[in-house]
Design a protein around this motif. Structure first.
Motif, PDB file in Angstrom:
ATOM      1  N   TRP A 426      -9.089 -10.309  13.735  1.00  0.00           N
ATOM      2  CA  TRP A 426      -9.889 -10.064  14.849  1.00  0.00           C
ATOM      3  C   TRP A 426     -10.864  -8.858  13.433  1.00  0.00           C
ATOM      4  O   TRP A 426     -11.490  -7.440  14.052  1.00  0.00           O
ATOM      5  CB  TRP A 426      -8.200  -8.443  15.217  1.00  0.00           C
ATOM      6  N   TYR A 427     -11.763  -9.701  13.559  1.00  0.00           N
ATOM      7  CA  TYR A 427     -12.525  -9.172  12.702  1.00  0.00           C
ATOM      8  C   TYR A 427     -12.943  -8.110  12.127  1.00  0.00           C
ATOM      9  O   TYR A 427     -13.442  -7.269  11.738  1.00  0.00           O
ATOM     10  CB  TYR A 427     -13.639  -8.351  13.957  1.00  0.00           C
ATOM     11  N   THR A 428     -11.329  -7.868  11.490  1.00  0.00           N
ATOM     12  CA  THR A 428     -11.515  -6.960  10.144  1.00  0.00           C
ATOM     13  C   THR A 428     -11.424  -7.926   8.988  1.00  0.00           C
ATOM     14  O   THR A 428     -10.255  -8.748   8.642  1.00  0.00           O
ATOM     15  CB  THR A 428      -9.984  -6.340  11.156  1.00  0.00           C
ATOM     16  N   PRO A 429     -11.412  -6.997   7.938  1.00  0.00           N
ATOM     17  CA  PRO A 429     -11.548  -7.743   6.386  1.00  0.00           C
ATOM     18  C   PRO A 429      -9.944  -7.501   6.185  1.00  0.00           C
ATOM     19  O   PRO A 429      -9.044  -6.563   6.439  1.00  0.00           O
ATOM     20  CB  PRO A 429     -12.429  -6.633   5.677  1.00  0.00           C
ATOM     21  N   PRO A 430      -9.522  -8.597   5.703  1.00  0.00           N
ATOM     22  CA  PRO A 430      -8.600  -9.212   4.452  1.00  0.00           C
ATOM     23  C   PRO A 430      -8.021  -6.945   4.011  1.00  0.00           C
ATOM     24  O   PRO A 430      -8.865  -6.377   3.428  1.00  0.00           O
ATOM     25  CB  PRO A 430      -8.202  -9.878   3.579  1.00  0.00           C
ATOM     26  N   ALA A 431      -6.799  -7.065   3.906  1.00  0.00           N
ATOM     27  CA  ALA A 431      -6.589  -5.939   3.405  1.00  0.00           C
ATOM     28  C   ALA A 431      -6.706  -5.879   1.484  1.00  0.00           C
ATOM     29  O   ALA A 431      -7.093  -4.422   1.179  1.00  0.00           O
ATOM     30  CB  ALA A 431      -4.575  -5.417   2.895  1.00  0.00           C
ATOM     31  N   TYR A 432      -6.764  -6.506   0.702  1.00  0.00           N
ATOM     32  CA  TYR A 432      -6.881  -6.446  -0.462  1.00  0.00           C
ATOM     33  C   TYR A 432      -8.542  -6.462  -0.976  1.00  0.00           C
ATOM     34  O   TYR A 432      -8.689  -6.019  -2.186  1.00  0.00           O
ATOM     35  CB  TYR A 432      -7.115  -7.759  -0.936  1.00  0.00           C
ATOM     36  N   LEU A 433      -9.083  -6.834   0.776  1.00  0.00           N
ATOM     37  CA  LEU A 433     -10.347  -5.966   0.077  1.00  0.00           C
ATOM     38  C   LEU A 433     -10.895  -4.677  -0.359  1.00  0.00           C
ATOM     39  O   LEU A 433     -11.613  -4.059  -0.561  1.00  0.00           O
ATOM     40  CB  LEU A 433     -11.678  -6.904   1.595  1.00  0.00           C
ATOM     41  N   LEU A 434      -9.720  -4.150   1.239  1.00  0.00           N
ATOM     42  CA  LEU A 434      -9.840  -2.565   1.283  1.00  0.00           C
ATOM     43  C   LEU A 434      -9.244  -1.795  -0.564  1.00  0.00           C
ATOM     44  O   LEU A 434     -10.286  -0.860  -0.586  1.00  0.00           O
ATOM     45  CB  LEU A 434      -8.991  -2.032   1.833  1.00  0.00           C
ATOM     46  N   ALA A 435      -8.471  -2.588  -0.793  1.00  0.00           N
ATOM     47  CA  ALA A 435      -7.613  -2.191  -2.326  1.00  0.00           C
ATOM     48  C   ALA A 435      -8.956  -2.155  -3.215  1.00  0.00           C
ATOM     49  O   ALA A 435      -8.648  -1.682  -3.872  1.00  0.00           O
ATOM     50  CB  ALA A 435      -6.667  -2.576  -2.238  1.00  0.00           C
ATOM     51  N   LEU A 436      -9.792  -3.574  -2.903  1.00  0.00           N
ATOM     52  CA  LEU A 436     -10.634  -3.213  -4.179  1.00  0.00           C
ATOM     53  C   LEU A 436     -11.935  -2.124  -3.870  1.00  0.00           C
ATOM     54  O   LEU A 436     -12.224  -2.267  -4.907  1.00  0.00           O
ATOM     55  CB  LEU A 436     -11.356  -4.968  -4.022  1.00  0.00           C
ATOM     56  N   VAL A 437     -12.183  -1.382  -2.675  1.00  0.00           N
ATOM     57  CA  VAL A 437     -13.109   0.241  -2.719  1.00  0.00           C
ATOM     58  C   VAL A 437     -13.483   0.654  -3.771  1.00  0.00           C
ATOM     59  O   VAL A 437     -14.318   1.142  -4.943  1.00  0.00           O
ATOM     60  CB  VAL A 437     -13.146   0.014  -1.162  1.00  0.00           C
ATOM     61  N   VAL A 438     -12.187   0.937  -3.646  1.00  0.00           N
ATOM     62  CA  VAL A 438     -12.276   3.004  -4.753  1.00  0.00           C
ATOM     63  C   VAL A 438     -12.241   1.853  -6.140  1.00  0.00           C
ATOM     64  O   VAL A 438     -13.291   2.270  -6.741  1.00  0.00           O
ATOM     65  CB  VAL A 438     -10.555   3.716  -4.596  1.00  0.00           C
ATOM     66  N   PRO A 439     -11.263   1.278  -6.742  1.00  0.00           N
ATOM     67  CA  PRO A 439     -11.765   0.707  -8.061  1.00  0.00           C
ATOM     68  C   PRO A 439     -12.633   0.415  -8.143  1.00  0.00           C
ATOM     69  O   PRO A 439     -13.251   0.373  -9.674  1.00  0.00           O
ATOM     70  CB  PRO A 439     -10.200  -0.114  -8.686  1.00  0.00           C
ATOM     71  N   SER A 440     -13.786  -0.682  -7.360  1.00  0.00           N
ATOM     72  CA  SER A 440     -14.706  -1.189  -7.825  1.00  0.00           C
ATOM     73  C   SER A 440     -15.680   0.018  -8.045  1.00  0.00           C
ATOM     74  O   SER A 440     -16.822  -0.183  -9.437  1.00  0.00           O
ATOM     75  CB  SER A 440     -14.990  -2.386  -6.926  1.00  0.00           C
ATOM     76  N   VAL A 441     -15.586   0.950  -7.480  1.00  0.00           N
ATOM     77  CA  VAL A 441     -17.094   1.474  -7.079  1.00  0.00           C
ATOM     78  C   VAL A 441     -16.269   2.656  -8.923  1.00  0.00           C
ATOM     79  O   VAL A 441     -16.919   3.288  -9.528  1.00  0.00           O
ATOM     80  CB  VAL A 441     -16.556   2.362  -6.167  1.00  0.00           C
ATOM     81  N   LEU A 442     -15.433   2.825  -8.508  1.00  0.00           N
ATOM     82  CA  LEU A 442     -15.045   3.539 -10.401  1.00  0.00           C
ATOM     83  C   LEU A 442     -15.585   3.072 -11.414  1.00  0.00           C
ATOM     84  O   LEU A 442     -15.895   3.710 -12.961  1.00  0.00           O
ATOM     85  CB  LEU A 442     -13.600   3.941 -10.008  1.00  0.00           C
ATOM     86  N   LEU A 443     -14.985   1.696 -10.685  1.00  0.00           N
ATOM     87  CA  LEU A 443     -15.129   0.531 -12.594  1.00  0.00           C
ATOM     88  C   LEU A 443     -17.538   0.839 -12.534  1.00  0.00           C
ATOM     89  O   LEU A 443     -17.785   0.751 -13.591  1.00  0.00           O
ATOM     90  CB  LEU A 443     -15.193  -0.491 -12.505  1.00  0.00           C
ATOM     91  N   VAL A 444     -18.147   0.915 -11.699  1.00  0.00           N
ATOM     92  CA  VAL A 444     -19.659   0.787 -11.870  1.00  0.00           C
ATOM     93  C   VAL A 444     -19.605   2.318 -12.286  1.00  0.00           C
ATOM     94  O   VAL A 444     -21.041   2.294 -13.009  1.00  0.00           O
ATOM     95  CB  VAL A 444     -19.953   0.166 -10.601  1.00  0.00           C
ATOM     96  N   LEU A 445     -19.528   3.598 -11.503  1.00  0.00           N
ATOM     97  CA  LEU A 445     -19.467   4.737 -11.625  1.00  0.00           C
ATOM     98  C   LEU A 445     -19.591   4.407 -13.794  1.00  0.00           C
ATOM     99  O   LEU A 445     -20.504   5.111 -14.722  1.00  0.00           O
ATOM    100  CB  LEU A 445     -18.903   5.979 -10.822  1.00  0.00           C
ATOM    101  N   LYS A 446     -18.275   4.794 -14.600  1.00  0.00           N
ATOM    102  CA  LYS A 446     -17.898   4.674 -14.984  1.00  0.00           C
ATOM    103  C   LYS A 446     -18.862   3.825 -16.115  1.00  0.00           C
ATOM    104  O   LYS A 446     -19.069   4.212 -17.241  1.00  0.00           O
ATOM    105  CB  LYS A 446     -16.218   4.127 -15.952  1.00  0.00           C
TER     106      LYS A 446
END
Length: 480
Positions: A426-446
């Motif tokens: 239904w054109y929605t991303p897998p749930a694991y991709l949503l889980a990666l948003v916050v930690p990925s942004v955090l690691l880039v900012l760090k």
């Protein structure tokens, strides 16, 4: 004592009344007598602790001869007689029974009254119980104390969760007397000021996990959102698009997708406020400006948020361990084996998949091990044994390493799934991709904060340097 009074005392003492004691010995000093009004659970337990700590205890009761079992060694007298016998009185009765104390005002005048009462709910009365007691007996010195301790805590002694006794009152000498008693019982005393703080102290026992509310709300919100999201994409989509009923997977498969997502997201949220604070300090050029209230509240609940995240990680581990014994998994393995026998074929080992699977499990185990280490060091009994540098190293540096391992574990789980159109139901991303948003942004900012030029500036700011420092500006002017 004056010289005249000493001479009078010496005249009154007769030679034959003087007892001869062996050299090097002296009469033991008389133990201090304390009074307790109230023979309920708290009054009995408090009396037992006082007796064990070397005090003498007298109870004041309406029925001195039929007030039930009391600690061995304690006396029981009427309220009037007990009030006259001691200078410090513990009021271990409910506010609704305070009225009779007004009749004892002459006996309680000049005495220290320790109010240990609490209410059943907040704002039940317009004024604090201790303030009401002070108004009933204006000649006494009322101190609010011991109300944050339960009878269980008094009976078993101080522990990390209930080591402190909060004290407030209008007279310093009265608070000091109560503080000495609390210290002798093994508790740490915290002075909260005048009696106007009694309302706040009486609200303490009525609070239900005040520091856990925000983390629990976030956990419940994330769990509900991702659970609905996963069920819609997997169960509902399979029924609508393919006509398959796989609702049985809700109990284990769907739960084991939601728990690690919530765990990783909440673990990342523990470190996001620190990164935001660092960028705010860089933007402002000083550390002396207050953070916004929402950021303060966020930073104060990071410990609780991390422990909730660890709980979800444990659930993920337990659910993963039961996968081999599930009926659905055993059925698929048996069906696959039978199909291969019928078709007379064998499967070839995919070494790439084997590397990916082993790496996925290995990184997950390492991340969970660090996760547990963070949880253990957050316990007061463990953190108290660590220096600040040790605690900061584990919670900060190893904490970011934990986020990295858990994020890498999730990337290995997804591998190249994000490239396959079939995974975008239904054109929605897998749930694991949503889980990666916050930690990925955090690691880039760090990583940006770890750049030498940024880290050097941030370190100077946290050491007290300000971008608008007049001394620094004058040095620059001299140099130019």
């Amino acid at each position: 004592m004056s010289a005249d009074r000493l001479s009078n005392v010496s005249k009154e003492v007769k030679p034959e009344s003087v007892s001869l004691c062996p050299l090097g010995t002296a009469a033991a000093p008389e133990r201090e007598l304390l009074c307790i009004f109230g023979t309920g659970d708290l009054g009995r337990t408090l009396g037992q602790r006082l007796l064990q700590s070397g005090y003498r205890v007298v109870y004041g009761s309406r029925r001195p001869h039929s007030c039930g079992p009391l600690p061995q060694g304690a006396q029981v007298l009427s309220h009037e007689a007990a009030a006259q016998s001691a200078d410090l009185v513990f009021i271990c009765i409910h506010r609704v029974h305070y009225d009779f104390l007004e009749t004892l005002a002459p006996q309680l005048k000049g005495k220290v009254l320790v109010d240990v009462s609490n209410n059943l709910k907040k704002n039940l009365y317009p004024e604090a119980n201790a303030e009401y007691l002070q108004r009933l007996i204006p000649g006494a010195h009322v101190v609010k104390a011991f109300n944050t301790l339960s009878a269980w805590a008094l009976q078993n002694g101080p522990s990390d969760a209930n080591r402190q006794v909060y004290v407030c009152g209008n007279r310093a000498e009265a608070k000091q007397a109560v503080a000495e008693v609390a210290t002798k019982l093994g508790f740490a005393v915290v002075d909260r000021g005048s009696l106007t703080a009694a309302k706040e102290l009486e609200d303490f026992p009525l609070q239900l996990f005040p520091e856990w509310r925000l983390p629990l709300r976030i956990a419940v919100g994330l769990t509900a959102f991702f659970f609905v999201y996963v069920v819609m994409r997997d169960v509902v989509y399979a029924y609508v698009d393919q006509g398959k009923d796989i609702s049985f997977r809700i109990m284990v498969s769907m739960a084991n997708k939601v728990f690690p997502i919530v765990s990783l997201t909440m673990l990342s949220l523990c470190y996001v406020p620190g990164v935001i604070a660092a960028f705010l300090q860089l933007y402002r050029g000083t550390k002396y400006k207050r953070f916004p209230d929402w950021l303060d509240r966020w930073m104060l609940c990071r410990k609780q948020m991390g422990l909730v995240a660890l709980g979800f990680a444990f659930l993920h581990v337990l659910y993963t361990l039961i996968i081999p014994i599930r009926h659905y998994v055993r059925f698929k393995i048996a069906a696959g084996t039978i199909a291969q026998i019928r078709e007379n074929r064998t499967s070839v080992l995919d070494t790439t998949l084997a590397w990916r699977t082993d790496s996925y499990f290995s990184i997950g185990i390492l991340g969970f091990g660090l996760y547990v280490l963070l949880g253990i060091t957050s316990l007061p009994s463990v953190s108290n044994a660590l220096s600040w540098r040790e605690f900061s190293f584990i919670q900060s540096k190893l904490g970011y390493l934990t986020v990295f391992f858990c994020t890498f574990h999730t990337y290995l789980y997804g591998w190249d799934k994000f490239l396959r159109p079939s995974y975008y139901k239904w054109y929605t991303p897998p749930a694991y991709l949503l889980a990666l948003v916050v930690p990925s942004v955090l690691l880039v900012l760090k990583l940006l904060l770890l750049l030498p030029c940024v880290d050097r500036t941030l370190t100077r700011i946290r050491q007290g340097w300000e971008r608008t420092d007049p001394e620094d500006s004058s040095k620059n002017a001299l140099l130019t």
